[in-house]
Design a protein around this motif. Sequence first.
Motif, short mmCIF file in Angstrom:
data_model
loop_
_atom_site.label_atom_id
_atom_site.label_comp_id
_atom_site.label_asym_id
_atom_site.label_seq_id
_atom_site.Cartn_x
_atom_site.Cartn_y
_atom_site.Cartn_z
N TYR A 142 0.82 -1.22 0.00
CA TYR A 142 0.00 0.00 0.00
C TYR A 142 0.85 1.26 0.00
O TYR A 142 0.59 2.20 -0.76
CB TYR A 142 -0.90 -0.02 1.25
N GLN A 143 1.88 1.30 0.84
CA GLN A 143 2.65 2.53 1.01
C GLN A 143 3.29 3.01 -0.30
O GLN A 143 3.55 4.20 -0.46
CB GLN A 143 3.74 2.29 2.08
N PHE A 183 2.03 1.84 -3.46
CA PHE A 183 1.16 1.43 -4.57
C PHE A 183 0.81 2.64 -5.44
O PHE A 183 0.20 3.59 -4.97
CB PHE A 183 -0.11 0.77 -4.04
N PRO A 184 1.17 2.62 -6.72
CA PRO A 184 1.03 3.84 -7.52
C PRO A 184 -0.36 3.98 -8.17
O PRO A 184 -0.99 2.98 -8.53
CB PRO A 184 2.09 3.68 -8.61
N ILE A 216 3.04 11.37 8.10
CA ILE A 216 3.03 9.91 8.13
C ILE A 216 2.89 9.33 6.71
O ILE A 216 3.39 8.24 6.42
CB ILE A 216 1.92 9.39 9.08
N GLU A 217 2.26 10.09 5.81
CA GLU A 217 2.08 9.62 4.43
C GLU A 217 3.42 9.38 3.73
O GLU A 217 3.47 8.65 2.73
CB GLU A 217 1.27 10.63 3.62
N TYR A 218 4.48 10.01 4.20
CA TYR A 218 5.78 9.89 3.54
C TYR A 218 6.74 8.96 4.30
O TYR A 218 7.94 8.96 4.06
CB TYR A 218 6.40 11.28 3.36
N PHE A 258 3.03 8.05 -8.03
CA PHE A 258 2.26 8.70 -6.95
C PHE A 258 1.54 7.64 -6.12
O PHE A 258 0.70 6.90 -6.61
CB PHE A 258 1.24 9.68 -7.55
N PRO A 259 1.83 7.57 -4.82
CA PRO A 259 1.31 6.45 -4.02
C PRO A 259 -0.08 6.71 -3.44
O PRO A 259 -0.42 7.85 -3.10
CB PRO A 259 2.33 6.32 -2.89
N LEU A 260 -0.82 5.65 -3.31
CA LEU A 260 -2.19 5.72 -2.79
C LEU A 260 -2.31 6.45 -1.45
O LEU A 260 -3.23 7.26 -1.30
CB LEU A 260 -2.77 4.31 -2.64
N PRO A 261 -1.45 6.20 -0.45
CA PRO A 261 -1.67 6.86 0.85
C PRO A 261 -1.61 8.39 0.74
O PRO A 261 -2.35 9.09 1.43
CB PRO A 261 -0.53 6.35 1.72
N TYR A 319 -2.26 10.17 -2.02
CA TYR A 319 -3.47 10.55 -2.76
C TYR A 319 -4.68 10.55 -1.83
O TYR A 319 -5.47 11.51 -1.80
CB TYR A 319 -3.68 9.55 -3.90
N GLN A 320 -4.82 9.50 -1.03
CA GLN A 320 -5.99 9.39 -0.16
C GLN A 320 -5.93 10.41 0.99
O GLN A 320 -6.96 10.93 1.41
CB GLN A 320 -6.13 7.95 0.35
#
Lengths: 387, 387
Positions: free
Chosen positions: A127-128, A130-131, B89-91, B130-133, B135-136
């Motif tokens: 997840y961390q 996942f593009p 935390i996203e990074y 670009f990672p999901l976390p 983006y979310q």
Amino acid sequence: MNLKIPEKEFQRRIKNIQKAIRNKDIDLLIAHSNEADFANVRYLSNYWPIFESAGVIIPAEGQPALLIGPESETFARDTSCIKKIYKMIEYRESAQPEYPDIEVETFASVFKKVYKKKIKRICLSGYQIFPLPVYQGIKQAVPEAKIITDDDIIASERVIKSRWELDMLKESFKIAENALEKTLKFMKPEMTELQVVGFIEKELYLGGAEYEGHPQYVLAGKNSNHAIGRPTYTKLGRNNLIQLNIGARFAGYSSSVGRPVCLGKMTDKMRKLVQAGLDLHFKTMEWMKEGVNAGSIARRFFEYADKIGAGKNILYGPCHGLGMMEVERPWMETHSNYILKENMTFQVDTFLYCDEFGLRWENGVVVKKNGVIPLSDRFMKIIELEI
Amino acid sequence: MNLKIPEKEFQRRIKNIQKAIRNKDIDLLIAHSNEADFANVRYLSNYWPIFESAGVIIPAEGQPALLIGPESETFARDTSCIKKIYKMIEYRESAQPEYPDIEVETFASVFKKVYKKKIKRICLSGYQIFPLPVYQGIKQAVPEAKIITDDDIIASERVIKSRWELDMLKESFKIAENALEKTLKFMKPEMTELQVVGFIEKELYLGGAEYEGHPQYVLAGKNSNHAIGRPTYTKLGRNNLIQLNIGARFAGYSSSVGRPVCLGKMTDKMRKLVQAGLDLHFKTMEWMKEGVNAGSIARRFFEYADKIGAGKNILYGPCHGLGMMEVERPWMETHSNYILKENMTFQVDTFLYCDEFGLRWENGVVVKKNGVIPLSDRFMKIIELEI
């Protein structure tokens, strides 16, 4: 080097994950890796991407497939234990070439090939990292399916190491420790951090590494207080603390051996904090064994640090998981609530810092019934090199 | 090394991007980088992430901010030209530590600090990675805002190199070419590919590199037919073709110099394809100059390859962009439709392969009014080393 993970181990991994996803009512699991975090895809296929990214798709029943970028086909065929390999634009390089002359698959075409049933639930792993393009490609192919994310399924497999994996880790640490021994003899005050990195890299590859376990840390003086950092053109100098972390990768398994080093004598302030780190490091190892709660170790670590006056010098908890990545799940934090099991592997990573300098004692360990077995243990004392 | 990009150049970059996003009615642009593709964040801040990922947030008006993971603060403060730095935390690392003891920001809190107006449109850059976390996290903070992706805004800035950037690239290629010269003298048939990698790395760092421009390619015999590959424990051997690509990174700018090398004599088949590659490589350079359509060069490349009987040995087009990444936008493909401009930089990357072997001639060039200026040009002939 003939040491490598046998094919049957890869098959066992896939089978276990298929069992887990069937239990969770998942039709397909799609794991992601890139050049920086190659682990999930390598764990499942032995392939590790470079320039491009990669995925592994595991259906609840049937054969898995490796998903690669348009330029990696011959490399993937020579490397992967998964024999179904599909080229897809979603895994291309970040520069986004369009490859008008290369035929590629789509998620819709791949889904048809790997799974005969209706797809109701898809699970994304990694997840961390996942593009978006991969996520959106999946969503577009099966708009009606539910997409969930779950890193636990693969992590539960990865967390307990097999005897093969322990062999790879041992070799990886041996390579790093041998390079450390040579580096301690090589370092001189007038050298730059980056010159030492070059020397370390040479020794790692000569020693049998397939790649670096992580970018090497040679961080001198003020730079040593970076928990995460990059070496520079700074000279090592005399009487500076140098944060030295040497990491090899062998057959997909990474090591890191960290020592605080001084060319000449440390100041009293340095020596005190270096010794505090060493005490904390050994204490942490003492507390670790099968059956112990991870959070309790982290809490004891913080308490003991307070007791010896180093509480304010801590940035994060005492250990993190070790395996393919030099840092992998699980972390050991004050609120962690899992039990240490036999053949879990950790980096005992004792990082202390203040405004002027920082230091890291770091060693790999294997959890056993009555304690831990170290994967590295040389030069575990105050290191003041003669100049 | 004192060569580096001056702070005012970073400020100019930010200002130009702010102008571009105002023109497109965007309130905030958020660029992403990870350890493998560090370019956008470094281009805007000089910071480049390791272990963790990073972002730069540029508001239509006001000051930009650097977004980092929880462990990189001291490193970022010592490196970044952007002085507002927020831990998020996203990074964090892909191992997903939770850092209960570190205070972090959220996108909601950061948005309030960097932009006073209502956020209606957010643009993400670095789509491919670009990672999901992240983006979310953004979506959750401003659910009513429209989120678009656009890599052209930053790419349009990056594509034309300033005189500073050209200086960095020249230095980067000089380091790689010097390492190439030494490597040609070092290679022996009984060495493994990976031992040669170790030698190259040492030479790159000794020569002034800050990191590798890309993982080095030393691919011998059958391995040489990988367009993308990883070196192994295969011995170089005699009369094998070896795909050798040496890449340095200097002040954030990457190089790669590629040569097909043989220890001993090439077979006739090898020599013929190596020569075909060399002819194609020089032709491509001849066709390149300011004002020419990129697609026309790619089409001429395929036509010429057909004419000399190498059409079936091609995997992709003749050139790709060069700069911070050794491979960056724009690619040069048969359907490309952009015009070459002065001070664009490309890698002329001539890769030909067949079942048994592959070869790559690769050099950097700067586009000028009447042609290109090479950034590397040594050893551009059949290379058969004495053994």
